[in-house]
Design a protein around this motif. Structure first.
Motif, short mmCIF file in Angstrom:
data_model
loop_
_atom_site.label_atom_id
_atom_site.label_comp_id
_atom_site.label_asym_id
_atom_site.label_seq_id
_atom_site.Cartn_x
_atom_site.Cartn_y
_atom_site.Cartn_z
N SER A 132 0.85 -1.19 0.00
CA SER A 132 0.00 0.00 0.00
C SER A 132 0.88 1.24 0.00
O SER A 132 2.09 1.17 0.25
N LYS A 133 0.26 2.37 -0.31
CA LYS A 133 1.02 3.62 -0.32
C LYS A 133 0.48 4.51 0.79
O LYS A 133 -0.43 5.29 0.58
N PRO A 134 1.07 4.39 1.98
CA PRO A 134 0.48 5.09 3.12
C PRO A 134 0.46 6.59 2.93
O PRO A 134 -0.38 7.27 3.53
N TRP A 135 1.34 7.13 2.09
CA TRP A 135 1.37 8.58 1.92
C TRP A 135 0.16 9.09 1.15
O TRP A 135 -0.09 10.27 1.09
N LEU A 136 -0.57 8.17 0.51
CA LEU A 136 -1.74 8.59 -0.24
C LEU A 136 -3.04 8.31 0.49
O LEU A 136 -4.12 8.57 -0.02
N GLU A 137 -2.94 7.75 1.68
CA GLU A 137 -4.15 7.35 2.40
C GLU A 137 -4.39 8.25 3.59
O GLU A 137 -3.48 8.50 4.37
N THR A 138 -5.62 8.70 3.76
CA THR A 138 -5.96 9.41 4.98
C THR A 138 -7.23 8.81 5.57
O THR A 138 -7.93 8.06 4.89
N GLY A 139 -7.50 9.15 6.81
CA GLY A 139 -8.67 8.60 7.48
C GLY A 139 -8.32 7.37 8.29
O GLY A 139 -7.18 6.95 8.34
N VAL A 140 -9.33 6.82 8.97
CA VAL A 140 -9.10 5.66 9.83
C VAL A 140 -9.57 4.42 9.10
O VAL A 140 -10.76 4.16 9.02
N PRO A 141 -8.67 3.65 8.53
CA PRO A 141 -9.10 2.45 7.82
C PRO A 141 -9.45 1.35 8.81
O PRO A 141 -8.99 1.36 9.95
N PRO A 142 -10.26 0.39 8.38
CA PRO A 142 -10.52 -0.74 9.26
C PRO A 142 -9.23 -1.51 9.51
O PRO A 142 -8.41 -1.65 8.60
N MET A 143 -9.03 -1.95 10.75
CA MET A 143 -7.81 -2.69 11.06
C MET A 143 -7.82 -4.00 10.31
O MET A 143 -8.86 -4.58 10.07
#
Lengths: 591, 232
Positions: free
Chosen positions: B26-37
């Motif tokens: 995954s590309k964490p720098w492109l993701e915001t918000g609280v994803p499901p664990m």
């Protein structure tokens, strides 16, 4: 920014471990001494490690006095010299570096950085420290027993380690050393279980593994490695203890000592080397991986830039961790092993250079066009990169069998591993202390003293170890108490050795200034505020500084982003904290 | 060093499987918000995970001992210790204690306090019997001339069985703690998780013991000889 956006009002996922406040300590003793709070345990670990490290520093002074000015100091006998070497090496590698990275920084940073209230098993965590302290005390006790500590060299190779010719070999020295190591491993295992389970399960909501700061990835991977590598040392120590105390011959071949045949027979000294280095090589990375992780974070924060190639950095940490278990025999090229073995281990050793080089490139690319603030943590981080590259390059020489064989027993090896495993991780420890001290105490460390400390340490370390490479190349053997005037060394090195020794004395004195700074700033340091470096990761977002019991006040933080949102276009400030829900729109709209 | 490397290979497979579920690409720098664990589907209790990690460490310890044992075979004129028949009986006893603990888990699950108590007692007693049996086996070996400070194969036998016994003893201490809690709060279902942990630990030590037996009796030797000839 924000190609994948999880809706802000979406239903929150459940926590893996329930959010319960860790039990409050009652009374002064339970709060400050037998504390189950990871933050206190961390400080206890770090202080103990620094204290015993100071002992090892003094031992290195004594060694250098002997090497630089042979014959001047009467009290440094050959026996004492070997004891200094042994204890210096063992203390620095195990009781200082391993303990401070995992027990110190691990305990302090893991719960705070993953957004947990504490470690998962606080009581076991407390036991871990006390057993570590006991291990240190047993080690220190060996200085005061008849015969003194063991002088077997930090690798404790049998059969010499337990024979009468080695200081402490037939006395209590070696026994206390082995018992201390066994205790250390038991204590570490207790802590290590905590670190692993806490990272796996106590992360707060939104903190996926791929959002963890690299510090945590480094400490986490190193802990897993240590849990698997330390059993090898444990087994080696128990077996040698049996050989020494109960007359078994695990590592003891048939021996004649002073014309007298000993009762030993049938064992294999090489087996010890395999066991020792099966632990010993991963140990290098057990120290290096936390350093890699921490330095990545220091560089990102103090260059105000996101870390370059985060995914690659994570993969590299994991790959280095795995590879480091199949390189151990490169410490045994001169043990007479099969040439194919050497070929195999030289190959795996050199392959490790690939993920390691990726990390170095990524650090440099993170710095590239960054807004570099030459703060003390940044200076130490830069010093680490330079030193690590230097030490790594000589590793390429020593990783090759044919080059290693002539160099193996010279000071070149001493210079190599001090650069890569001594100076480099110590630079990170200093950088990390300058970086996190404000969070731990609420005050900044004194800048002027810090600058003196940095420049003397950095330049001094090179004054010590650069000439030492040369001393090794001209053929000066390591482990020699006194050189005399041997025919095999063409160039006289007496002057250089004296220079190195003077540099070592000065660098050592600078460390005492650092320790003074730690104490002085506790009272007189500038007030730090909650986030002096304007960093994004969770430990800087606690409601109180220093963080109180339970870390997060009423409710656990929610994590909305990764740990490296620095200088985001359109953002109000040049950093966005991990628990900040607002994602700015980039100027000019989204692509 | 084949044994420890094989053990690590198994662990690497497990770790690799776990890593494959962590969205490493995954590309964490492109993701915001609280994803499901990711792991929410199967939350394992921290205690169970902790025990699992601990068992991996213990497994590493015994794999290392096994490796040292095999390393020595090459180095010396090797003669295996003839195991007294008692060792086989001990193995049966350890197996039974493992089974008793499994009964205890079932009893706890069904809330049958009495059965739980009896099963735990039987488990503890059979475990003690195993330890006594092992010490008796030591005595038999010593009297027949295989002393601790003798040939390395004998030294290894004492060392490895001793460490195994110490781990069993540690398990008994933990089981005692569970029992004390049960005596204070006789609610079997609440003790279920703790009893299950005990059972898991016993099964693991039983498995380790069986593998060690393979080493001591030389069953594994042909296989190991093959491995060595490949490496040579």
């Amino acid at each position: 920014m924000g190609d994948i956006r999880h809706e802000a009002n979406a239903e929150l996922p459940p926590l893996e471990v329930p959010d319960v406040m860790p039990p409050h300590a009652h009374g002064w003793w339970a709060k400050y001494v037998f504390s189950q709070d990871a933050k206190y345990i961390a400080v206890q670990y770090a202080c103990t490690a620094l204290a015993i490290g100071l002992v090892a520093l003094v031992l290195s002074w004594l060694m250098r006095l002997q090497l630089g000015f042979p014959g001047v100091f009467d009290f440094i006998t050959p026996e004492a010299y070997y004891q200094f070497i042994t204890m210096h090496g063992m203390i620095m590698v195990i009781y200082l570096l391993t303990a401070i990275f995992l027990g110190g920084f691990g305990n302090y940073l893991i719960p705070l950085m993953v957004g947990a209230r504490d470690m998962v098993f606080p009581f076991v965590n407390m036991l871990s420290y006390w057993i570590y302290l006991l291990a240190v005390l047993v080690l220190v006790a060996s200085f005061f027993v008849p015969g003194g500590p063991t002088g077997a060299g930090w690798t404790l190779y049998p059969p010499q380690a337990i024979l009468s010719g080695t200081p402490g070999g037939q006395q209590a020295g070696i026994v206390l050393m082995l018992v201390s190591l066994i205790l250390f491993i038991i204590g570490f295992t207790m802590g290590g279980l905590n670190y692993v389970v806490t990272v796996l399960q106590a992360r707060t909501r939104g903190m996926t593994m791929m959002r963890l700061p690299l510090t945590i990835w480094g400490i986490f991977t190193a802990t897993v490695m240590a849990l698997l590598a330390f059993p090898a040392l444990f087994v080696a120590c128990v077996m040698m203890l049996f050989d020494r105390l109960l007359g078994t011959s695990f590592f003891m071949p048939m021996l004649v000592e002073m014309g007298e045949k000993l009762s030993y027979g049938g064992g294999s000294p090489i087996a010890f080397q395999h066991l020792f280095w099966f632990f010993g090589h991963p140990e290098v990375y057990i120290v290096a991986l936390p350093a890699f992780g921490i330095v990545s974070d220091l560089i990102a924060v103090h260059a105000r830039k996101n870390i370059f190639g985060y995914r690659m950095m994570v993969w590299a940490i994991v790959i280095i961790g795995a590879l480091s278990f199949v390189v151990w025999a490169h410490h045994m090229y001169v043990s007479g092993m099969h040439p194919w073995f050497g070929y195999f281990f030289a190959t795996t050793t050199l392959i490790i250079a690939v993920p390691t080089a990726i990390k170095v490139y990524n650090w440099v690319l993170t710095l590239w066009r960054g807004d570099i603030h030459l703060t003390l943590p940044m200076l130490f981080a830069l010093a680490f990169i330079v030193t690590f590259v230097n030490g790594g390059l000589t590793g390429l020489f020593l990783g090759n069998v044919v080059v290693d064989v002539p160099l193996s027993d010279t000071m070149f090896v001493v210079a190599h591993f001090h650069m890569v495993m001594g100076v480099a991780p110590i630079m990170v420890i200093f950088g990390a202390i300058y970086h996190w001290y404000p969070k731990i105490t609420g005050r900044m460390l004194n800048e002027a003293m810090g600058q003196v400390h940095f420049w003397v340490t950095f330049l001094g370390a090179y004054a010590i170890f650069f000439p030492m490479h040369y001393v090794g190349l001209v053929g000066v053997p390591r482990r020699y108490y006194e050189l005399g005037e041997p025919a095999f060394i063409s160039t006289p090195v007496g002057g250089l050795n004296a220079f190195i020794s003077v540099a070592a004395l000065i660098v050592g004195a600078a460390q005492i200034l650092f320790l003074f700074n730690l104490g002085w700033s506790l009272r007189h340091g500038r007030d730090a505020g909650s986030n002096p470096w304007r960093a994004t990761s969770l430990e800087w977002q606690t409601p109180d500084t220093p963080p109180r019991h339970g870390n997060w006040g009423e409710s656990l933080p929610l994590v909305y982003r990764w740990a490296y949102d620095y200088s985001v276009p359109g953002a109000a400030e040049d950093f966005i904290a991990q628990n900040d829900p607002v994602t700015p729109e980039p100027p000019g709209g989204r692509l | 060093m084949n044994i420890i490397l094989a053990f690590l290979a198994v662990l690497v497979a497990i770790i690799g499987w776990w890593l494959s579920r962590q969205r490493l690409f995954s590309k964490p720098w492109l993701e915001t918000g609280v994803p499901p664990m990711i792991a929410e589907a199967s939350p394992v209790a921290p205690q169970k995970l902790g025990l699992g990690v601990f068992l991996a460490v213990i497994g590493g310890l015994f794999a290392m001992l096994g490796s040292a044992f095999v390393l020595q075979i090459d180095a010396t004129p090797w003669q295996l210790v003839p195991l007294p028949r008692l060792v086989w009986i001990n193995t049966g006893v350890l197996l039974s204690s493992s089974l008793f603990l499994q009964f205890a888990v079932t009893a706890a699950k069904q809330g049958e306090a009495q059965l739980l108590n009896w099963s735990l007692a039987a488990g503890a007693l059979s475990t003690l019997a195993f330890l006594v049996g092992q010490i008796t086996a030591w005595n038999m070996l010593t009297t027949s001339g295989y002393v601790l400070a003798g040939a390395p194969a004998a030294s290894f036998f004492y060392l490895i069985t001793g460490l195994h016994g110490l781990h069993i003893l540690g398990g008994l201490v933990a089981m005692g703690a569970v029992w004390l809690r049960l005596a204070r709060q006789p609610e079997p279902r609440e003790a279920q998780a703790a009893v299950a942990l005990c059972a898991l630990y016993w099964h693991a030590l039983l498995l380790i013991w069986i593998l060690l037996l393979a080493l001591f009796t030389g069953w594994g030797n042909e296989f190991l000889a093959l491995c060595r000839s490949v490496l040579r």
